[in-house]
Design a protein around this motif. Structure first.
Motif, PDB file in Angstrom:
ATOM      1  N   ILE A 171     -30.272  88.045  17.143  1.00 10.05           N
ATOM      2  CA  ILE A 171     -29.963  87.117  18.229  1.00 10.05           C
ATOM      3  C   ILE A 171     -29.039  87.788  19.243  1.00 10.05           C
ATOM      4  O   ILE A 171     -27.972  88.286  18.894  1.00 10.05           O
ATOM      5  N   ARG A 172     -29.496  87.840  20.493  1.00  5.01           N
ATOM      6  CA  ARG A 172     -28.746  88.488  21.588  1.00  5.01           C
ATOM      7  C   ARG A 172     -28.392  89.942  21.259  1.00  5.01           C
ATOM      8  O   ARG A 172     -27.342  90.445  21.660  1.00  5.01           O
ATOM      9  N   LYS A 178     -22.006  85.083  13.180  1.00  3.77           N
ATOM     10  CA  LYS A 178     -23.190  85.342  12.361  1.00  3.77           C
ATOM     11  C   LYS A 178     -22.821  85.441  10.880  1.00  3.77           C
ATOM     12  O   LYS A 178     -23.596  85.011  10.010  1.00  3.77           O
ATOM     13  N   CYS A 235     -36.314  81.780  14.812  1.00  2.00           N
ATOM     14  CA  CYS A 235     -36.051  82.528  13.581  1.00  2.00           C
ATOM     15  C   CYS A 235     -36.825  81.947  12.400  1.00  2.00           C
ATOM     16  O   CYS A 235     -37.305  82.695  11.541  1.00  2.00           O
ATOM     17  N   ASP A 262     -39.782  84.949  22.081  1.00  2.00           N
ATOM     18  CA  ASP A 262     -38.566  85.499  22.664  1.00  2.00           C
ATOM     19  C   ASP A 262     -38.794  85.665  24.163  1.00  2.00           C
ATOM     20  O   ASP A 262     -39.824  85.253  24.700  1.00  2.00           O
TER      21      ASP A 262
END
Length: 220
Positions: free
Chosen positions: A48-49, A93, A129, A146
């Motif tokens: 993520i990112r 995270k 996800c 995405d």
């Protein structure tokens, strides 16, 4: 969109075109042997990112220490965040992963059930996800969108949407379920290396004949 557009043909052309380029991170990790739903879900959270070039080594570093919920729970939040260094928001995270591991152990005997609704009930796990982890680890049909997938299919004129979440819903209506996992597997590296955000490689694109080039003002 162009009347002779064939998704099967377009995807086959793209599959050939992306062979020289690295695979999307989670598919790469699957081929390296990290194939469980838990491992795939963790690597998606790492991503993520975060660029794939970082996602893969960070995931590998994590999996050297922990590959199961029980192993992950042996780490403190600070130890886990240190392993995730290089990805964005490592402390956040780490907390997300520990929460997933705790539920996996307490509620499911240490093995996450391969169920979309269950995965999206986990704090920090969204549709992207959940679908991607299920698709890669189990082959279960799911479309993960995405920014690359979103851009490519809108540039084709295949869908007309503003947000990736809208694109996912639109693709589920148009794409046969047996092709859902291929959407991310093929279009992510295609969008990253050929149908790029700025100056896409239109002059050498293998599917230009079927592309409306929506929003393209300059290209290579």
């Amino acid at each position: 969109m162009k009347p002779d557009f064939s998704l099967d043909l377009v995807l086959s052309r793209i599959e050939e075109a992306i062979r020289p380029y690295p695979k999307a991170a989670m598919f790469d990790l699957y081929e390296r042997g990290y194939q469980s739903l838990f491992e795939q879900l963790l690597s998606c959270i790492v991503s993520i990112r975060t660029l794939d070039e970082t996602t893969i080594p960070v995931s590998l570093r994590l999996f050297e220490k922990a590959r199961t919920p029980d192993e992950l729970l042996q780490l403190t939040a600070n130890e886990l965040a240190a392993l995730l260094y290089g990805s964005s928001y490592p402390e956040q995270k780490a907390q997300t992963m520990l929460g997933i591991a705790r539920r996996a152990v307490d509620e499911f005997g240490g093995t996450l059930p391969p169920e979309y609704d269950l995965l999206t009930s986990l704090k920090g796990v969204g549709p992207k996800c959940a679908n991607l982890a299920l698709g890669v680890s189990t082959g279960q049909a799911g479309i993960s969108v995405d920014i690359h997938v979103h851009r490519v299919v809108n540039r084709w004129g295949y869908v007309l949407t503003r947000q990736p979440e809208q694109t996912m819903l639109a693709l589920e209506q148009r794409v046969p379920p047996e092709k859902w996992v291929d959407i991310n597997r093929l279009l992510m590296p295609f969008g990253k290396n050929i149908c790029t955000g700025s100056l896409p490689h239109c002059s050498t694109c293998p599917v230009l004949a079927w592309c409306e080039q929506v929003g393209v003002t300059k290209h290579r």
